[in-house]
Enzyme design. Structure first.
Site, PDB file in Angstrom:
ATOM      1  N   SER A  15      87.934   0.802 -13.985  1.00 30.47           N
ATOM      2  CA  SER A  15      86.519   1.185 -14.021  1.00 30.47           C
ATOM      3  C   SER A  15      85.685   0.196 -14.826  1.00 30.47           C
ATOM      4  CB  SER A  15      86.363   2.591 -14.607  1.00 30.47           C
ATOM      5  OG  SER A  15      86.918   3.556 -13.756  1.00 30.47           O
ATOM      6  N   LYS A  63      89.354  16.438 -16.167  1.00 29.07           N
ATOM      7  CA  LYS A  63      88.372  16.848 -15.165  1.00 29.07           C
ATOM      8  C   LYS A  63      88.080  18.344 -15.201  1.00 29.07           C
ATOM      9  CE  LYS A  63      89.167  12.986 -12.028  1.00 29.07           C
ATOM     10  NZ  LYS A  63      89.359  12.540 -10.639  1.00 29.07           N
ATOM     11  N   ASN A 152     103.982  27.549 -11.684  1.00 31.69           N
ATOM     12  CA  ASN A 152     103.965  28.873 -11.078  1.00 31.69           C
ATOM     13  C   ASN A 152     103.110  28.874  -9.815  1.00 31.69           C
ATOM     14  OD1 ASN A 152     105.538  29.994 -13.159  1.00 31.69           O
ATOM     15  ND2 ASN A 152     103.720  30.331 -14.440  1.00 31.69           N
ATOM     16  N   TYR A 209      95.142   4.406  -6.788  1.00 32.44           N
ATOM     17  CA  TYR A 209      94.677   3.098  -6.304  1.00 32.44           C
ATOM     18  C   TYR A 209      95.363   1.935  -7.017  1.00 32.44           C
ATOM     19  CZ  TYR A 209      91.765   3.483 -10.489  1.00 32.44           C
ATOM     20  OH  TYR A 209      91.338   3.645 -11.775  1.00 32.44           O
TER      21      TYR A 209
END
Length: 219
Positions: A15, A63, A152, A209
């Site tokens: 990035s 995230k 689970n 990637y």
């Protein structure tokens, strides 16, 4: 304007170099981009203030974990339950964080040219934040989604890896790797699925990637 990326063990990320090259190529001046490798998110607000950040990208494993630190979620991020972009503005002289998810859009646009009528059922390998974006994108185009997990089983549409057999592999012609298995520097690893049952009709997609061709794709 100062921007950056938050994640954990993100030495693989391109990035920073991507955005720095973009700034030069497009003559975008007075912009900076920094990678913030964090063991946890406790210092997030301190980093935002100290570096005067205007925006952040978010990668694994934050995230989903970052959601309680945000002031607002846009509609799509709220539906998905994960963010990969944070816009940082000021409100009452304090940073105001708004979360977005562009993962689903990038995935949807890149896989769209390859989808055929036989790809109506998909296995998503992994259950993290990236898998949620893939699930959202596929459901929007009418694909029936099941998850494969090592943990689970949260619902009827979950499999364990050891349950995958020829019948299941034949039924699911689309398989998406949303795990970090095979990510640099762990290139010799891959999800443990029965690769011998993959046919020419199968479409396999890897979110990783780096490297460009993972062991998952080679197999």
């Amino acid at each position: 304007m100062n921007l950056g990326l938050i994640g954990k063990s993100i030495s693989h990320s391109f990035s920073k170099s991507y955005f720095e090259k973009k700034f030069v190529a497009e003559s975008i001046t007075r912009f900076s981009y920094t990678n913030f490798d964090l063991d946890n998110l406790e210092s997030l607000h301190q980093i935002i203030s100290e570096h005067h950040l205007s925006g952040l990208n978010v990668t694994k494993p934050y995230k989903e974990e970052v959601l309680p630190y945000l002031n607002e979620l846009d509609f799509t991020a709220k539906e998905i339950g994960a963010v990969n972009c944070i816009k940082i503005s000021q409100k009452d002289n304090k940073p105001y964080l708004t979360g977005y998810n562009t993962d689903y859009y990038g995935f949807a646009q890149s896989i769209k040219p390859f989808l055929e009528p036989i790809h109506q059922k998909a296995l998503i390998l992994g259950t993290g934040g990236a898998s949620k974006a893939v699930n959202f994108a596929l459901k929007n185009v009418g694909v029936d989604v099941y998850f494969v997990t090592t943990g689970n089983k949260k619902a009827a549409n979950y499999f364990h890896y050891n349950e995958l057999n020829q019948y299941i592999m034949d039924a699911f012609k689309l398989i998406v790797n949303a795990t970090p298995l095979g990510l640099f520097p762990d290139e010799n690893n891959c999800p443990e699925i029965p690769y011998e049952y993959i046919s020419p009709q199968h479409l396999l997609y890897d979110l990783i990637y780096n490297p460009e061709e993972t062991l998952f794709l080679k197999k």
